[in-house]
Design a protein around this motif. Structure first.
Motif, PDB file in Angstrom:
ATOM      1  N   MET A 122       0.852  -1.198   0.000  1.00 23.19           N
ATOM      2  CA  MET A 122       0.000   0.000   0.000  1.00 23.19           C
ATOM      3  C   MET A 122       0.877   1.233   0.000  1.00 23.19           C
ATOM      4  O   MET A 122       1.937   1.244   0.611  1.00 23.19           O
ATOM      5  N   ASN A 123       0.439   2.273  -0.693  1.00 23.82           N
ATOM      6  CA  ASN A 123       1.262   3.462  -0.832  1.00 23.82           C
ATOM      7  C   ASN A 123       1.366   4.240   0.464  1.00 23.82           C
ATOM      8  O   ASN A 123       0.540   4.132   1.353  1.00 23.82           O
ATOM      9  N   LYS A 124       2.388   5.052   0.575  1.00 19.38           N
ATOM     10  CA  LYS A 124       2.579   5.898   1.748  1.00 19.38           C
ATOM     11  C   LYS A 124       1.652   7.100   1.697  1.00 19.38           C
ATOM     12  O   LYS A 124       1.003   7.377   0.703  1.00 19.38           O
ATOM     13  N   ASP A 125       1.639   7.862   2.802  1.00 16.54           N
ATOM     14  CA  ASP A 125       0.811   9.066   2.854  1.00 16.54           C
ATOM     15  C   ASP A 125       1.140   9.961   1.684  1.00 16.54           C
ATOM     16  O   ASP A 125       2.300  10.185   1.352  1.00 16.54           O
ATOM     17  N   LYS A 126       0.118  10.504   1.072  1.00 20.43           N
ATOM     18  CA  LYS A 126       0.322  11.363  -0.082  1.00 20.43           C
ATOM     19  C   LYS A 126       0.226  12.802   0.359  1.00 20.43           C
ATOM     20  O   LYS A 126      -0.819  13.287   0.763  1.00 20.43           O
ATOM     21  N   LYS A 127       1.331  13.530   0.281  1.00 16.57           N
ATOM     22  CA  LYS A 127       1.368  14.903   0.750  1.00 16.57           C
ATOM     23  C   LYS A 127       1.763  15.821  -0.396  1.00 16.57           C
ATOM     24  O   LYS A 127       2.296  15.382  -1.406  1.00 16.57           O
ATOM     25  N   PRO A 128       1.504  17.153  -0.248  1.00 18.47           N
ATOM     26  CA  PRO A 128       1.950  18.071  -1.278  1.00 18.47           C
ATOM     27  C   PRO A 128       3.441  17.935  -1.491  1.00 18.47           C
ATOM     28  O   PRO A 128       4.213  17.823  -0.544  1.00 18.47           O
ATOM     29  N   ALA A 129       3.848  17.921  -2.767  1.00 12.34           N
ATOM     30  CA  ALA A 129       5.263  17.738  -3.079  1.00 12.34           C
ATOM     31  C   ALA A 129       6.073  18.901  -2.540  1.00 12.34           C
ATOM     32  O   ALA A 129       5.757  20.065  -2.763  1.00 12.34           O
ATOM     33  N   ALA A 130       7.114  18.598  -1.788  1.00 13.34           N
ATOM     34  CA  ALA A 130       7.972  19.637  -1.226  1.00 13.34           C
ATOM     35  C   ALA A 130       9.117  19.916  -2.181  1.00 13.34           C
ATOM     36  O   ALA A 130       9.603  19.039  -2.882  1.00 13.34           O
ATOM     37  N   ALA A 131       9.535  21.167  -2.222  1.00 12.65           N
ATOM     38  CA  ALA A 131      10.656  21.536  -3.062  1.00 12.65           C
ATOM     39  C   ALA A 131      11.945  20.983  -2.470  1.00 12.65           C
ATOM     40  O   ALA A 131      12.090  20.881  -1.256  1.00 12.65           O
ATOM     41  N   THR A 132      12.869  20.582  -3.336  1.00 11.60           N
ATOM     42  CA  THR A 132      14.164  20.078  -2.893  1.00 11.60           C
ATOM     43  C   THR A 132      15.262  20.865  -3.577  1.00 11.60           C
ATOM     44  O   THR A 132      15.039  21.471  -4.637  1.00 11.60           O
TER      45      THR A 132
ATOM     46  N   GLU B 184      -3.581  -7.329   0.118  1.00 12.26           N
ATOM     47  CA  GLU B 184      -3.764  -5.892  -0.100  1.00 12.26           C
ATOM     48  C   GLU B 184      -4.917  -5.360   0.753  1.00 12.26           C
ATOM     49  O   GLU B 184      -4.833  -4.262   1.330  1.00 12.26           O
ATOM     50  N   LEU B 185      -5.968  -6.123   0.856  1.00 15.24           N
ATOM     51  CA  LEU B 185      -7.109  -5.705   1.672  1.00 15.24           C
ATOM     52  C   LEU B 185      -6.774  -5.755   3.152  1.00 15.24           C
ATOM     53  O   LEU B 185      -7.247  -4.914   3.931  1.00 15.24           O
ATOM     54  N   ASP B 186      -5.953  -6.712   3.552  1.00 20.56           N
ATOM     55  CA  ASP B 186      -5.506  -6.764   4.940  1.00 20.56           C
ATOM     56  C   ASP B 186      -4.676  -5.525   5.279  1.00 20.56           C
ATOM     57  O   ASP B 186      -4.791  -4.966   6.380  1.00 20.56           O
ATOM     58  N   ALA B 187      -3.836  -5.096   4.337  1.00 20.07           N
ATOM     59  CA  ALA B 187      -3.014  -3.903   4.559  1.00 20.07           C
ATOM     60  C   ALA B 187      -3.897  -2.668   4.676  1.00 20.07           C
ATOM     61  O   ALA B 187      -3.662  -1.791   5.524  1.00 20.07           O
ATOM     62  N   LEU B 188      -4.933  -2.589   3.852  1.00 22.06           N
ATOM     63  CA  LEU B 188      -5.843  -1.445   3.932  1.00 22.06           C
ATOM     64  C   LEU B 188      -6.620  -1.478   5.243  1.00 22.06           C
ATOM     65  O   LEU B 188      -6.859  -0.435   5.863  1.00 22.06           O
TER      66      LEU B 188
ATOM     67  N   GLN C 235     -17.671   4.820   7.491  1.00 24.04           N
ATOM     68  CA  GLN C 235     -18.015   4.578   6.095  1.00 24.04           C
ATOM     69  C   GLN C 235     -16.856   3.933   5.346  1.00 24.04           C
ATOM     70  O   GLN C 235     -17.065   3.070   4.488  1.00 24.04           O
ATOM     71  N   HIS C 236     -15.629   4.338   5.667  1.00 28.77           N
ATOM     72  CA  HIS C 236     -14.460   3.693   5.063  1.00 28.77           C
ATOM     73  C   HIS C 236     -14.463   2.197   5.384  1.00 28.77           C
ATOM     74  O   HIS C 236     -14.201   1.354   4.511  1.00 28.77           O
ATOM     75  N   ARG C 237     -14.737   1.872   6.618  1.00 31.86           N
ATOM     76  CA  ARG C 237     -14.741   0.471   7.040  1.00 31.86           C
ATOM     77  C   ARG C 237     -15.831  -0.307   6.301  1.00 31.86           C
ATOM     78  O   ARG C 237     -15.609  -1.447   5.868  1.00 31.86           O
ATOM     79  N   GLU C 238     -16.998   0.301   6.137  1.00 34.90           N
ATOM     80  CA  GLU C 238     -18.090  -0.377   5.441  1.00 34.90           C
ATOM     81  C   GLU C 238     -17.734  -0.634   3.985  1.00 34.90           C
ATOM     82  O   GLU C 238     -18.018  -1.713   3.446  1.00 34.90           O
ATOM     83  N   ILE C 239     -17.111   0.356   3.346  1.00 36.29           N
ATOM     84  CA  ILE C 239     -16.710   0.183   1.945  1.00 36.29           C
ATOM     85  C   ILE C 239     -15.711  -0.960   1.826  1.00 36.29           C
ATOM     86  O   ILE C 239     -15.823  -1.813   0.935  1.00 36.29           O
ATOM     87  N   LEU C 240     -14.726  -0.998   2.722  1.00 36.64           N
ATOM     88  CA  LEU C 240     -13.739  -2.075   2.694  1.00 36.64           C
ATOM     89  C   LEU C 240     -14.400  -3.430   2.918  1.00 36.64           C
ATOM     90  O   LEU C 240     -14.062  -4.417   2.236  1.00 36.64           O
TER      91      LEU C 240
END
Length: 231
Positions: free
Chosen positions: A1-11, A111-115, A183-188
């Motif tokens: 599963m992907n990591k937290d998606k945050k606004p891209a920071a400048a480097t 994948e569903l277990d990870a979610l 609601q997230h739990r119900e969808i899963l």
């Protein structure tokens, strides 16, 4: 599963144009600019310490992403016109119903277990968590389902839509923590059970889509940004 998606920071290794794009995108998502505000390119170039050419490249990229408007004589921040916001939310509903349908077909048990583990983690988040943090968790859930759909184009479209409705989603999230997480739990649970129809119905009901609710959120969003600007 992907990591937290945050606004891209400048480097430090980014080109000046890419760095300006990352910084301005984050400022737009954080509502530093008011809806409808005209962009002062001279002031921005001085603030970001770059020349006008890479700044213009960054601004044009933000226009292509729908985060800015090209007004021929300059750039401005999109307003919150109800008909435009309605269309954006309607597009989000249709994309997310498609991704949840595809996730029902393609997602594996691991994948569903990870979610599920992620949802357990988000449920244990501090009651004092900021709205920004709650939005971050919400986006991660929906982005993960888009990832499980296996369709990179739909996932990218959803990411762009989330950017364009970020402020309205931010306001709408206030006071909805427990409801959102349940609601997230119900969808899963529906995805895990392979109940495609119920998963789609759950997703459609979960996303802000009633016109009166969206209009109320738009009004609250205007109040929020103007309160910030006068603080």
């Amino acid at each position: 599963m992907n990591k937290d998606k945050k606004p891209a920071a400048a480097t430090p290794h980014m080109s000046s144009s890419h760095r300006a794009h990352a910084q301005l995108r984050e400022q737009l998502l954080r509502s530093k600019f008011l809806p409808g505000q005209k962009i002062n390119e001279v002031s921005l170039a001085n603030e970001l310490e770059i020349s006008r050419t890479p700044l213009r490249e960054a601004l044009n990229r933000l226009v292509a992403e729908g985060l800015l408007l090209d007004r021929e004589r300059g750039f401005s921040v999109p307003g919150l016109e109800p008909e435009v916001v309605f269309d954006l939310f309607q597009a989000r509903v249709e994309i997310e119903c498609a991704t949840v349908r595809m996730a029902c077909e393609l997602a594996g048990p691991a994948e569903l277990d990870a979610l599920s583990a992620f949802l357990d983690e988000s449920m244990s988040e501090s009651p004092d968590a900021s709205v920004d943090r709650l939005i971050e968790l919400d986006i991660r859930f929906h982005d993960t389902i888009a990832e499980l759909s296996g369709n990179k184009v739909l996932r990218q479209m959803l990411s762009n839509l989330n950017d364009r409705i970020h402020l309205v989603r931010w306001v709408a999230m206030e006071g909805r923590r427990e409801r959102t997480q349940s609601q997230h739990r119900e969808i899963l649970d529906h995805i895990r059970a392979g109940d495609t129809a119920a998963a789609i119905a759950g997703m459609r009901g979960h996303i802000l889509h009633r016109k009166e609710d969206i209009l109320q959120a738009i009004k609250a969003a205007y109040g929020h940004v103007y309160t910030l600007s006068s603080a």
